[in-house]
Design an enzyme around this catalytic site. Structure first.
Site, PDB file in Angstrom:
ATOM      1  N   GLY A  11      66.395  23.775   2.346  1.00 14.80           N
ATOM      2  CA  GLY A  11      65.670  23.454   3.581  1.00 14.80           C
ATOM      3  C   GLY A  11      65.732  24.629   4.545  1.00 14.80           C
ATOM      4  O   GLY A  11      66.782  25.245   4.692  1.00 14.80           O
ATOM      5  N   ARG A  21      67.254  39.541   9.158  1.00 16.08           N
ATOM      6  CA  ARG A  21      67.175  40.819   9.894  1.00 16.08           C
ATOM      7  C   ARG A  21      68.544  41.478   9.982  1.00 16.08           C
ATOM      8  O   ARG A  21      68.689  42.694   9.766  1.00 16.08           O
ATOM      9  CB  ARG A  21      66.621  40.544  11.294  1.00 16.08           C
ATOM     10  CG  ARG A  21      66.652  41.730  12.224  1.00 16.08           C
ATOM     11  CD  ARG A  21      66.073  41.317  13.589  1.00 16.08           C
ATOM     12  NE  ARG A  21      66.123  42.407  14.562  1.00 16.08           N
ATOM     13  CZ  ARG A  21      67.163  42.644  15.339  1.00 16.08           C
ATOM     14  NH1 ARG A  21      68.244  41.893  15.247  1.00 16.08           N
ATOM     15  NH2 ARG A  21      67.124  43.631  16.213  1.00 16.08           N
ATOM     16  N   ARG A  72      63.054  24.905  -3.590  1.00 14.23           N
ATOM     17  CA  ARG A  72      64.087  24.216  -4.357  1.00 14.23           C
ATOM     18  C   ARG A  72      63.787  24.543  -5.810  1.00 14.23           C
ATOM     19  O   ARG A  72      62.627  24.664  -6.199  1.00 14.23           O
ATOM     20  CB  ARG A  72      64.057  22.720  -4.066  1.00 14.23           C
ATOM     21  CG  ARG A  72      64.370  22.445  -2.599  1.00 14.23           C
ATOM     22  CD  ARG A  72      64.881  21.057  -2.336  1.00 14.23           C
ATOM     23  NE  ARG A  72      65.712  21.029  -1.150  1.00 14.23           N
ATOM     24  CZ  ARG A  72      65.263  20.796   0.092  1.00 14.23           C
ATOM     25  NH1 ARG A  72      64.002  20.567   0.308  1.00 14.23           N
ATOM     26  NH2 ARG A  72      66.104  20.788   1.113  1.00 14.23           N
ATOM     27  N   CYS A  73      64.795  24.736  -6.625  1.00 20.60           N
ATOM     28  CA  CYS A  73      64.569  25.221  -7.982  1.00 20.60           C
ATOM     29  C   CYS A  73      65.479  24.502  -8.974  1.00 20.60           C
ATOM     30  O   CYS A  73      66.692  24.731  -9.000  1.00 20.60           O
ATOM     31  CB  CYS A  73      64.824  26.725  -8.021  1.00 20.60           C
ATOM     32  SG  CYS A  73      64.748  27.432  -9.668  1.00 20.60           S
ATOM     33  N   ASP A 103      74.292  23.441   1.740  1.00 17.70           N
ATOM     34  CA  ASP A 103      75.375  23.250   0.750  1.00 17.70           C
ATOM     35  C   ASP A 103      74.875  23.336  -0.691  1.00 17.70           C
ATOM     36  O   ASP A 103      75.569  23.849  -1.567  1.00 17.70           O
ATOM     37  CB  ASP A 103      76.149  21.950   1.001  1.00 17.70           C
ATOM     38  CG  ASP A 103      75.277  20.720   0.952  1.00 17.70           C
ATOM     39  OD1 ASP A 103      74.041  20.853   1.078  1.00 17.70           O
ATOM     40  OD2 ASP A 103      75.822  19.611   0.782  1.00 17.70           O
ATOM     41  N   SER A 105      72.426  25.258  -1.764  1.00 17.13           N
ATOM     42  CA  SER A 105      72.270  26.696  -2.026  1.00 17.13           C
ATOM     43  C   SER A 105      73.633  27.349  -2.246  1.00 17.13           C
ATOM     44  O   SER A 105      73.770  28.277  -3.045  1.00 17.13           O
ATOM     45  CB  SER A 105      71.564  27.361  -0.842  1.00 17.13           C
ATOM     46  OG  SER A 105      70.335  26.714  -0.607  1.00 17.13           O
ATOM     47  N   THR A 125      71.231  25.624   8.134  1.00 18.84           N
ATOM     48  CA  THR A 125      70.693  24.261   8.016  1.00 18.84           C
ATOM     49  C   THR A 125      70.768  23.602   9.387  1.00 18.84           C
ATOM     50  O   THR A 125      71.719  23.851  10.136  1.00 18.84           O
ATOM     51  CB  THR A 125      71.480  23.410   6.993  1.00 18.84           C
ATOM     52  OG1 THR A 125      71.204  22.021   7.238  1.00 18.84           O
ATOM     53  CG2 THR A 125      72.978  23.596   7.096  1.00 18.84           C
ATOM     54  N   ASP A 127      71.349  20.584   9.816  1.00 20.60           N
ATOM     55  CA  ASP A 127      72.223  19.406   9.725  1.00 20.60           C
ATOM     56  C   ASP A 127      73.641  19.629  10.247  1.00 20.60           C
ATOM     57  O   ASP A 127      74.360  18.684  10.521  1.00 20.60           O
ATOM     58  CB  ASP A 127      72.315  18.929   8.266  1.00 20.60           C
ATOM     59  CG  ASP A 127      71.021  18.288   7.797  1.00 20.60           C
ATOM     60  OD1 ASP A 127      70.157  18.016   8.650  1.00 20.60           O
ATOM     61  OD2 ASP A 127      70.880  18.054   6.580  1.00 20.60           O
ATOM     62  N   ASP A 129      76.231  20.502   8.599  1.00 22.82           N
ATOM     63  CA  ASP A 129      77.093  19.705   7.719  1.00 22.82           C
ATOM     64  C   ASP A 129      77.913  20.554   6.736  1.00 22.82           C
ATOM     65  O   ASP A 129      78.286  20.077   5.672  1.00 22.82           O
ATOM     66  CB  ASP A 129      76.230  18.693   6.937  1.00 22.82           C
ATOM     67  CG  ASP A 129      75.194  19.386   6.069  1.00 22.82           C
ATOM     68  OD1 ASP A 129      74.974  20.597   6.229  1.00 22.82           O
ATOM     69  OD2 ASP A 129      74.586  18.699   5.231  1.00 22.82           O
ATOM     70  N   MET A 169      66.682  13.805  12.090  1.00 20.92           N
ATOM     71  CA  MET A 169      67.080  14.242  10.750  1.00 20.92           C
ATOM     72  C   MET A 169      68.607  14.201  10.589  1.00 20.92           C
ATOM     73  O   MET A 169      69.347  14.225  11.574  1.00 20.92           O
ATOM     74  CB  MET A 169      66.553  15.635  10.470  1.00 20.92           C
ATOM     75  CG  MET A 169      65.090  15.618  10.056  1.00 20.92           C
ATOM     76  SD  MET A 169      64.511  17.243   9.578  1.00 20.92           S
ATOM     77  CE  MET A 169      62.937  16.818   8.840  1.00 20.92           C
ATOM     78  N   ARG A 171      70.663  13.722   6.671  1.00 22.97           N
ATOM     79  CA  ARG A 171      70.804  12.851   5.502  1.00 22.97           C
ATOM     80  C   ARG A 171      72.221  12.294   5.396  1.00 22.97           C
ATOM     81  O   ARG A 171      72.427  11.106   5.259  1.00 22.97           O
ATOM     82  CB  ARG A 171      70.468  13.614   4.220  1.00 22.97           C
ATOM     83  CG  ARG A 171      69.014  13.607   3.870  1.00 22.97           C
ATOM     84  CD  ARG A 171      68.751  14.555   2.740  1.00 22.97           C
ATOM     85  NE  ARG A 171      69.180  15.917   3.105  1.00 22.97           N
ATOM     86  CZ  ARG A 171      69.262  16.945   2.264  1.00 22.97           C
ATOM     87  NH1 ARG A 171      68.969  16.776   0.999  1.00 22.97           N
ATOM     88  NH2 ARG A 171      69.639  18.128   2.678  1.00 22.97           N
ATOM     89  N   ARG A 243      59.691   0.327  20.525  1.00 28.13           N
ATOM     90  CA  ARG A 243      58.817   1.298  19.858  1.00 28.13           C
ATOM     91  C   ARG A 243      59.677   2.279  19.076  1.00 28.13           C
ATOM     92  O   ARG A 243      60.858   2.434  19.374  1.00 28.13           O
ATOM     93  CB  ARG A 243      57.985   2.069  20.878  1.00 28.13           C
ATOM     94  CG  ARG A 243      56.990   1.208  21.613  1.00 28.13           C
ATOM     95  CD  ARG A 243      55.908   0.702  20.677  1.00 28.13           C
ATOM     96  NE  ARG A 243      55.217  -0.452  21.223  1.00 28.13           N
ATOM     97  CZ  ARG A 243      54.115  -0.388  21.934  1.00 28.13           C
ATOM     98  NH1 ARG A 243      53.576   0.778  22.211  1.00 28.13           N
ATOM     99  NH2 ARG A 243      53.538  -1.478  22.377  1.00 28.13           N
TER     100      ARG A 243
HETATM  101  P1  ADP Z   1      70.178  23.085   0.739  1.00 32.21           P
HETATM  102  O1  ADP Z   1      70.656  24.441   0.374  1.00 32.21           O
HETATM  103  O2  ADP Z   1      69.344  23.067   1.967  1.00 32.21           O
HETATM  104  O3  ADP Z   1      71.300  22.073   0.745  1.00 32.21           O
HETATM  105  P2  ADP Z   1      69.265  21.990  -1.852  1.00 32.21           P
HETATM  106  O4  ADP Z   1      70.377  21.024  -1.949  1.00 32.21           O
HETATM  107  O5  ADP Z   1      67.907  21.542  -2.215  1.00 32.21           O
HETATM  108  O6  ADP Z   1      69.119  22.621  -0.385  1.00 32.21           O
HETATM  109  O7  ADP Z   1      69.646  23.250  -2.761  1.00 32.21           O
HETATM  110  C1  ADP Z   1      68.788  24.365  -2.859  1.00 32.21           C
HETATM  111  C2  ADP Z   1      68.770  24.911  -4.258  1.00 32.21           C
HETATM  112  O8  ADP Z   1      70.092  25.371  -4.625  1.00 32.21           O
HETATM  113  C3  ADP Z   1      68.417  23.929  -5.360  1.00 32.21           C
HETATM  114  O9  ADP Z   1      67.043  23.707  -5.489  1.00 32.21           O
HETATM  115  C4  ADP Z   1      68.995  24.634  -6.588  1.00 32.21           C
HETATM  116  O10 ADP Z   1      68.137  25.661  -7.016  1.00 32.21           O
HETATM  117  C5  ADP Z   1      70.280  25.264  -6.024  1.00 32.21           C
HETATM  118  N1  ADP Z   1      71.427  24.392  -6.341  1.00 32.21           N
HETATM  119  C6  ADP Z   1      71.798  23.252  -5.729  1.00 32.21           C
HETATM  120  N2  ADP Z   1      72.880  22.706  -6.325  1.00 32.21           N
HETATM  121  C7  ADP Z   1      73.195  23.516  -7.366  1.00 32.21           C
HETATM  122  C8  ADP Z   1      74.209  23.514  -8.375  1.00 32.21           C
HETATM  123  N3  ADP Z   1      75.115  22.545  -8.449  1.00 32.21           N
HETATM  124  N4  ADP Z   1      74.219  24.535  -9.270  1.00 32.21           N
HETATM  125  C9  ADP Z   1      73.309  25.519  -9.205  1.00 32.21           C
HETATM  126  N5  ADP Z   1      72.327  25.576  -8.289  1.00 32.21           N
HETATM  127  C10 ADP Z   1      72.266  24.601  -7.362  1.00 32.21           C
END
Ligand code: ADP
Length: 319
Positions: A11, A21, A72-73, A103, A105, A125, A127, A129, A169, A171, A243
């Site tokens: 996020g 930067r 996200r991957c 967290d 990432s 983030t 959050d 958190d 927001m 979670r 509301r």
């Molecule tokens: P954020 O970093 O905002 O918490 P996500 O939880 O979606 O966002 O994590 C971002 C990306 O980090 C994921 O889409 C994934 O590619 C990678 N990732 C998350 N958890 C793991 C994990 N346990 N091992 C490897 N890569 C991870």
């Protein structure tokens, strides 16, 4: 180390650009080359990588979002995906990586370090958190966005003598709800870390109404449930006109506050310092206004804690 990489992942949050930067400028200041990796771990796997210069990060310190984009991957969660990522890093001659994100990432950054690739995490983030830092980059900006929105809702709530439920927001973390609730004098703050009693919520509302209060503001963190459902419950129980406003993604955008820009600049620069000193697998943070570093694994093993004293204070001040 002669060449490092930087990416933003998960996020987005306001202040990520200021962090990018800082990474780029701090590295170049030390004669280190910097490569920007686009679309987070996804772009790392596919090799969407470009050299960044001093000018590449000009005029971005005040902008929300991230010039490197984010994603996200799923593939990166697999060993095969991580191997591909390291292959790309080697291909580009990159020897260390800065990951700006939440967290999730950080879990990815930890994996790279486990595979022998030096990686540092910078907490970005809204959050707030992530254990190991008092504040994450973007939290202060989001807080101020929420406060501004609630101030505006308060005007109309007073005019119409209504109860307003505002979903913010968060979670798993109630920080944004708690801080904005305290800053805005909300009657009730519902967060995932503290169980709530509907009878108590209703009692507080009625008490305020009976002593002539013109409006009530209830803040609900999204992690507890839908603000819309919550508002319906309140209206059905109290018959007070209720509301709901779901603030949504406006909380993610906007020009970062001075606090977030300074935090991002300090944390981004520290990440580069750590890499240059041969440190790997750590996250940077700020504790009591001092820039610190902790092992990512240690931070991820901890539960995020809400400030319960602050929660109690919010209850006492909104009697
Ligand atoms: P954020 O970093 O905002 O918490 P996500 O939880 O979606 O966002 O994590 C971002 C990306 O980090 C994921 O889409 C994934 O590619 C990678 N990732 C998350 N958890 C793991 C994990 N346990 N091992 C490897 N890569 C991870």
């Amino acid at each position: 180390m002669k060449r490092i990489g930087v990416l933003t992942s998960g996020g987005d949050s306001p202040g990520m650009n200021a962090a990018i930067r800082a990474v780029v400028r701090k590295a170049i200041y030390h004669d280190i080359e910097v490569y920007g990796i686009y679309y987070g771990y996804s772009g790392l796997i596919t090799g969407q990588i470009e050299k960044l210069e001093i000018g590449s990060v000009g005029d971005i310190i005040h902008r929300g979002g991230t010039i490197l984009y984010t994603a996200r991957c799923e593939e990166f969660r697999t060993e095969a995906g991580q191997a591909k990522a390291i292959e790309q890093l080697n291909k580009f001659g990159i020897e260390g990586l800065v990951v700006i994100g939440g967290d999730g990432s950080f879990r990815g950054a930890e994996k790279l370090t486990e595979h022998g690739f030096p990686t540092i995490g910078v907490p970005g983030t809204i959050d707030n958190d992530i254990p190991g830092t008092d504040f994450t980059i973007g939290f202060d900006t989001a807080l101020n966005t929420v406060i501004k929105a609630i101030d505006q809702i308060r005007d109309t709530a007073t005019s119409h003598e209504r109860t307003y439920v505002i979903e913010v927001m968060g979670r798993n973390a109630g920080d944004l709800a708690l801080w904005s609730g305290l800053a805005d004098g909300a009657e009730t703050i519902i967060i995932p870390e503290v169980e709530y009693d509907m009878n108590d919520v209703v009692k507080r509302l009625r008490r305020g109404h009976e002593r002539g209060k013109k409006h009530s503001i209830i803040i609900v963190a999204e992690g507890v449930g839908s603000g819309i459902d919550f508002a319906k419950k309140i209206q059905d129980t109290t018959q007070l006109e209720t509301r709901v406003t779901v603030l949504g993604h406006i909380q993610r955008g906007g020009s970062p506050t001075g606090f977030d820009r300074v935090l991002a600049s300090r944390l981004g620069a520290k990440a580069v310092d750590l890499l240059l000193n041969g440190v790997a697998g750590q996250m940077v943070g700020m504790e009591s206004n001092v820039i610190v570093a902790h092992p990512i694994a240690e931070a991820l093993a901890k539960e995020h804690e809400i400030d319960l004293e602050m929660y109690q204070l919010s209850q006492e001040l909104s009697i």
